[in-house]
Design an enzyme around this catalytic site. Structure first.
Site, PDB file in Angstrom:
ATOM      1  N   SER A 138      81.605 -17.264  87.710  1.00  0.00           N
ATOM      2  CA  SER A 138      80.371 -16.294  87.913  1.00  0.00           C
ATOM      3  C   SER A 138      80.980 -14.852  88.078  1.00  0.00           C
ATOM      4  O   SER A 138      80.030 -13.973  87.892  1.00  0.00           O
ATOM      5  CB  SER A 138      79.717 -16.846  89.292  1.00  0.00           C
ATOM      6  OG  SER A 138      79.527 -18.149  89.097  1.00  0.00           O
ATOM      7  N   HIS A 159      79.379 -19.159  81.022  1.00  0.00           N
ATOM      8  CA  HIS A 159      78.724 -19.157  82.313  1.00  0.00           C
ATOM      9  C   HIS A 159      77.685 -20.167  82.088  1.00  0.00           C
ATOM     10  O   HIS A 159      76.320 -19.535  81.924  1.00  0.00           O
ATOM     11  CB  HIS A 159      78.453 -17.657  83.019  1.00  0.00           C
ATOM     12  CG  HIS A 159      78.189 -17.824  84.272  1.00  0.00           C
ATOM     13  ND1 HIS A 159      76.931 -17.075  84.712  1.00  0.00           N
ATOM     14  CD2 HIS A 159      78.411 -18.479  85.300  1.00  0.00           C
ATOM     15  CE1 HIS A 159      76.599 -17.156  85.956  1.00  0.00           C
ATOM     16  NE2 HIS A 159      77.526 -18.146  86.494  1.00  0.00           N
ATOM     17  N   GLU A 171      75.701 -17.815  79.757  1.00  0.00           N
ATOM     18  CA  GLU A 171      76.096 -16.298  79.251  1.00  0.00           C
ATOM     19  C   GLU A 171      77.493 -16.487  78.864  1.00  0.00           C
ATOM     20  O   GLU A 171      78.400 -16.908  79.323  1.00  0.00           O
ATOM     21  CB  GLU A 171      76.165 -15.627  80.664  1.00  0.00           C
ATOM     22  CG  GLU A 171      74.669 -15.261  81.253  1.00  0.00           C
ATOM     23  CD  GLU A 171      74.717 -14.603  82.636  1.00  0.00           C
ATOM     24  OE1 GLU A 171      73.872 -13.588  82.611  1.00  0.00           O
ATOM     25  OE2 GLU A 171      75.412 -14.861  83.385  1.00  0.00           O
ATOM     26  N   ASN A 209      73.277 -12.581  87.333  1.00  0.00           N
ATOM     27  CA  ASN A 209      73.387 -12.363  89.028  1.00  0.00           C
ATOM     28  C   ASN A 209      73.326 -10.859  89.172  1.00  0.00           C
ATOM     29  O   ASN A 209      73.004 -10.384  90.275  1.00  0.00           O
ATOM     30  CB  ASN A 209      74.798 -12.915  89.169  1.00  0.00           C
ATOM     31  CG  ASN A 209      74.619 -14.607  89.504  1.00  0.00           C
ATOM     32  OD1 ASN A 209      73.363 -14.771  89.680  1.00  0.00           O
ATOM     33  ND2 ASN A 209      75.871 -15.014  89.355  1.00  0.00           N
TER      34      ASN A 209
HETATM   35  N1  LIG Z   1      78.132 -23.889  91.823  1.00  0.00           N
HETATM   36  C1  LIG Z   1      77.426 -23.153  91.123  1.00  0.00           C
HETATM   37  O1  LIG Z   1      76.118 -23.002  91.290  1.00  0.00           O
HETATM   38  C2  LIG Z   1      77.955 -22.385  89.947  1.00  0.00           C
HETATM   39  C3  LIG Z   1      77.233 -22.055  89.038  1.00  0.00           C
HETATM   40  C4  LIG Z   1      77.813 -21.029  87.958  1.00  0.00           C
HETATM   41  C5  LIG Z   1      79.119 -21.212  87.731  1.00  0.00           C
HETATM   42  N2  LIG Z   1      79.824 -21.531  88.795  1.00  0.00           N
HETATM   43  C6  LIG Z   1      81.313 -21.441  88.753  1.00  0.00           C
HETATM   44  O2  LIG Z   1      81.981 -22.512  88.339  1.00  0.00           O
HETATM   45  C7  LIG Z   1      83.033 -22.645  88.793  1.00  0.00           C
HETATM   46  C8  LIG Z   1      83.287 -23.893  89.840  1.00  0.00           C
HETATM   47  O3  LIG Z   1      82.221 -24.038  90.654  1.00  0.00           O
HETATM   48  P1  LIG Z   1      81.673 -25.277  91.425  1.00  0.00           P
HETATM   49  O4  LIG Z   1      80.455 -24.856  92.261  1.00  0.00           O
HETATM   50  O5  LIG Z   1      81.742 -26.533  90.345  1.00  0.00           O
HETATM   51  O6  LIG Z   1      82.795 -25.551  92.358  1.00  0.00           O
HETATM   52  P2  LIG Z   1      83.332 -26.865  93.172  1.00  0.00           P
HETATM   53  O7  LIG Z   1      84.150 -26.492  94.403  1.00  0.00           O
HETATM   54  O8  LIG Z   1      82.251 -27.690  93.182  1.00  0.00           O
HETATM   55  O9  LIG Z   1      84.341 -27.625  92.134  1.00  0.00           O
HETATM   56  C9  LIG Z   1      85.577 -26.959  91.736  1.00  0.00           C
HETATM   57  C10 LIG Z   1      86.402 -28.279  91.462  1.00  0.00           C
HETATM   58  O10 LIG Z   1      87.747 -27.836  91.300  1.00  0.00           O
HETATM   59  C11 LIG Z   1      88.628 -28.756  91.644  1.00  0.00           C
HETATM   60  N3  LIG Z   1      89.933 -28.102  91.976  1.00  0.00           N
HETATM   61  C12 LIG Z   1      90.611 -27.548  93.121  1.00  0.00           C
HETATM   62  N4  LIG Z   1      91.577 -26.995  93.036  1.00  0.00           N
HETATM   63  C13 LIG Z   1      91.737 -27.153  91.854  1.00  0.00           C
HETATM   64  C14 LIG Z   1      92.967 -26.732  90.918  1.00  0.00           C
HETATM   65  N5  LIG Z   1      94.006 -26.242  91.468  1.00  0.00           N
HETATM   66  N6  LIG Z   1      92.823 -27.056  89.335  1.00  0.00           N
HETATM   67  C15 LIG Z   1      92.060 -27.567  89.233  1.00  0.00           C
HETATM   68  N7  LIG Z   1      90.935 -27.920  89.622  1.00  0.00           N
HETATM   69  C16 LIG Z   1      90.858 -27.698  90.889  1.00  0.00           C
HETATM   70  C17 LIG Z   1      88.093 -29.169  92.898  1.00  0.00           C
HETATM   71  O11 LIG Z   1      88.654 -30.471  93.191  1.00  0.00           O
HETATM   72  C18 LIG Z   1      86.503 -29.449  92.125  1.00  0.00           C
HETATM   73  O12 LIG Z   1      86.404 -30.598  91.645  1.00  0.00           O
HETATM   74  C19 LIG Z   1      83.438 -21.636  89.891  1.00  0.00           C
HETATM   75  O13 LIG Z   1      84.171 -20.763  89.059  1.00  0.00           O
HETATM   76  C20 LIG Z   1      82.041 -20.948  90.081  1.00  0.00           C
HETATM   77  O14 LIG Z   1      81.999 -19.603  90.299  1.00  0.00           O
HETATM   78  C21 LIG Z   1      79.118 -22.251  89.916  1.00  0.00           C
END
Ligand SMILES: NC(=O)c1ccc[n+]([C@@H]2O[C@H](COP(=O)([O-])OP(=O)(O)OC[C@H]3O[C@@H](n4cnc5c(N)ncnc54)[C@H](O)[C@@H]3O)[C@@H](O)[C@H]2O)c1
Length: 301
Positions: A138, A159, A171, A209
């Site tokens: 993000s 994204h 995006e 954002n």
């Molecule tokens: N949550 C949101 O609303 C949202 C929206 C858009 C984009 N994002 C982006 O998406 C990405 C993931 O966000 P999320 O909310 O799903 O996070 P999350 O914390 O729910 O999930 C992250 C996942 O990555 C795993 N993980 C941890 N360390 C790791 C490693 N070393 N190698 C591989 N996997 C690993 C975790 O176990 C988990 O399954 C981020 O970059 C975030 O900025 C999040």
């Protein structure tokens, strides 16, 4: 040389078909976004391989997809046969090496630059040189991941929004190094998933954002100036702008801690006071008032 013509934010549809084929999609990370993206890809007909570090979380991801699809069956928006076929397209692995044959890998690991850099280094090493590597970040700089991946022309941002199966927008974050073919492939995949793609320069906050957080910061300033109560500000933005919810309800939905991180990333990049994190939010985080997920934020749940 790859042509790299930017406009600040261009709404794009694929203009011509990408010469690259995409049938097999790898997803790294099984959090809220990884699981959602895997479901979107499998529903669109791609063979999906989800890489989780642990077998238990891999199973939980498949169960979460199963549950979501069952809900769609109940609502009559998906048949049992479609559900079974979609689930059959999802495989899981704990080894990154199993993604070596993917045409596209979408990374959805935690928002941590060092961690993602390491992942892109590994993926760049083990994936085919013509595979496209996408990040769901993000706020992080995509170019930093592109250069870590050895084939920077193949790296792009994709994204997705949360929840990925529901939100229509993706995006496409274009770093300086991305080839036209790479961006084209990302757009084609997004279109096949039935979503809208917009191409945006690799810049913190992309479009949504960067605009949204100016508005959210303004809402806290308005509250602090005593212009109106949070309830009335929310009511005004719902009734006056037809937004599905007001800014304070949205803060609570996103999570106050996540909002602080996004403000900080935006301020760090642009040094624009519009993006200075309102101090009130840091106090709320310290108090554990993180929003809906904590049962309390601007509102009590
Ligand atoms: N949550 C949101 O609303 C949202 C929206 C858009 C984009 N994002 C982006 O998406 C990405 C993931 O966000 P999320 O909310 O799903 O996070 P999350 O914390 O729910 O999930 C992250 C996942 O990555 C795993 N993980 C941890 N360390 C790791 C490693 N070393 N190698 C591989 N996997 C690993 C975790 O176990 C988990 O399954 C981020 O970059 C975030 O900025 C999040």
């Amino acid at each position: 040389m790859h042509e790299n013509v930017f406009s600040d934010a261009v709404v794009c549809r694929p203009l011509r078909s990408s010469p690259m084929r995409c049938e097999r999609v790898g997803v790294v990370g099984t959090g809220i976004m990884g699981a959602g993206i895997a479901e979107v890809m499998a529903t669109a007909g791609y063979e999906v391989i989800v890489r989780s570090r642990h077998e238990t979380t891999a199973e939980t991801t498949v169960m979460a997809i199963d549950k979501n699809l069952s809900r769609l069956v109940t609502k009559g928006r998906c048949t049992e046969d479609d559900k079974a076929a979609t689930l059959e397209r999802v495989r899981t692995t704990t080894s990154l090496r199993d993604l070596a044959d993917c045409d596209l890998v979408i990374e959805a690991a935690p928002e941590d630059l060092e961690l993602k850099r390491e992942l892109f280094g590994d993926l760049g090493n083990l994936c085919r040189p013509d595979a496209v590597l996408a990040t769901n970040t993000s706020t992080l700089s995509i170019i930093e991941l592109a250069v870590a991946a050895f084939h920077p022309e193949r790296v792009v941002g994709m994204h997705f929004f949360n929840p990925a199966p529901v939100m229509p927008l993706v995006e496409i974050g274009r770093p300086l190094t991305a080839s036209d073919e790479t961006v084209q492939l990302a757009l084609e995949v997004v279109a096949r998933c039935g979503k809208q793609g917009v191409v945006v320069r690799d810049s913190t906050g992309f479009i949504v954002n960067a605009l949204l957080f100016g508005y959210l910061g303004g809402a806290v300033s308005m509250l602090e100036r005593g212009v109106a109560s949070k309830e009335d500000i929310d009511t005004a933005m719902v009734g006056g702008c037809n937004f599905p919810m007001g800014p304070f309800a949205l803060y609570d939905l996103i999570g106050i801690d996540v909002c602080v991180a996004v403000f900080d990333a935006l301020f760090d990049e642009y040094r624009d006071p519009t993006f200075a994190c309102p101090p009130m939010l840091r106090r709320m985080v310290a108090a554990g008032h993180l929003g809906r997920k904590a049962g309390r934020g601007f509102y009590v749940y």
